[in-house]
Write an enzyme that holds these catalytic residues in place. Sequence first.
Site, short mmCIF file in Angstrom:
data_model
loop_
_atom_site.label_atom_id
_atom_site.label_comp_id
_atom_site.label_asym_id
_atom_site.label_seq_id
_atom_site.Cartn_x
_atom_site.Cartn_y
_atom_site.Cartn_z
N ASP A 8 0.84 -1.20 0.00
CA ASP A 8 0.00 0.00 0.00
C ASP A 8 0.88 1.26 0.00
O ASP A 8 0.84 2.04 0.93
CB ASP A 8 -0.95 -0.02 1.21
CG ASP A 8 -0.23 -0.04 2.56
OD1 ASP A 8 0.96 -0.46 2.61
OD2 ASP A 8 -0.83 0.38 3.57
N HIS A 238 9.48 -0.34 8.92
CA HIS A 238 8.65 -1.55 8.92
C HIS A 238 8.82 -2.40 7.65
O HIS A 238 9.25 -3.56 7.70
CB HIS A 238 7.17 -1.17 9.04
CG HIS A 238 6.85 -0.22 10.15
ND1 HIS A 238 6.89 -0.57 11.46
CD2 HIS A 238 6.45 1.08 10.12
CE1 HIS A 238 6.53 0.47 12.20
NE2 HIS A 238 6.27 1.47 11.41
O1 RIB Z 1 2.31 -0.40 10.82
C1 RIB Z 1 3.21 -0.19 9.78
C2 RIB Z 1 2.64 -0.63 8.46
O2 RIB Z 1 1.47 0.13 8.17
C3 RIB Z 1 3.55 -0.41 7.28
O3 RIB Z 1 3.33 -1.42 6.34
C4 RIB Z 1 3.08 0.92 6.75
O4 RIB Z 1 3.43 1.10 5.39
C5 RIB Z 1 1.61 0.83 6.95
O5 RIB Z 1 1.05 0.11 5.89
CA CA Z 2 2.83 -0.74 4.04
#
Ligand code: RIB
Ligand code: CA
Length: 310
Positions: A8, A238
């Site tokens: 996303d 992340h």
């Molecule tokens: O919580 C972090 C995640 O949420 C990551 O994948 C960030 O891009 C959002 O999608």
């Molecule tokens: Ca993400």
Amino acid sequence: MRIFVDCDPGIDDALALAYLAARPDIEITGVGSVFGNNSVDITTDNALRLMELYGRPSVPVARGAQRPLVQPPSFAESVHGANGLGGVETPAPQGTFFHESAAELLVRSARSAPGEIDVLALGPLTNLALALGLEPRLPKLVRRVVVMGGAVRAPGNVTPWAEANIDNDPEAAEVVFAAGFDLTLVALDVTMRTTASAAWLDELKAIEGDRARMTSAFLDCYVDWYTGVFGTRQCAMHDPLAAAVLLDPDLVTAAVDVPIRVELKGEYTRGQTIADLRPNADAFADRPGVRLATEVNGEVFFARMLDALR
Ligand code: RIB
Ligand code: CA
């Protein structure tokens, strides 16, 4: 290695795509977009832009789910900016999205190369749940799945208990964790402890070339938001960490065979990822276990991330 990326984008998704695209030995078989950090219109457009920016213009980008299975969608513009890439203008994409949906492309790819494709899931798990609806044998057809999501022994990031990707579609996550994939979970447990320092961000800023320059510019907005969380100039990594774990599972120590359930009902805990970590655990015996990342070799990861953008 052949990888289908479901994402996303999103600033940290962008870094994950950069990490994978920099490796000539990695075939990205497709990119599926999903709502999450922004609407699916924006995340699809960003996926196209990013694959071109990072030198993989011929990878098919398939538009995925625009909303969760049950609840209404919500987006994270305050973290990723109104365009999902920190307000940075990237060149308009030359290509357009694929004629199949993300779930259809994933299923077709998996059927055409059984046991060969790895899935990297960096957003809400809606496309994977829809793909399981199309092809219940999917867990046997893909080689393994690495999911960035959840918070097992760590606080959440959108509610006290829930992480964004799971909170954005708890029902989909529950379907995916029950399905029997060979699955590694890269949760906030490790991603919130693997933060890019101010010195690392400055090193990135000093790298020449469009890819690094734009990626560093994406991060400015993201770091501003995370500075409010941590109190100093740094940000969580992340999605690129999940990409790095897919390429090199030894980058993390993991607890194995951990069954995960997603809380679907709690008034304050909906979207929480719950593991039975008791020594005599028996609560979720009917559920396939996942590999839960618990420790990371951050030094190696950050060196590789910079190399990818050089
Ligand atoms: O919580 C972090 C995640 O949420 C990551 O994948 C960030 O891009 C959002 O999608
Ligand atoms: Ca993400």
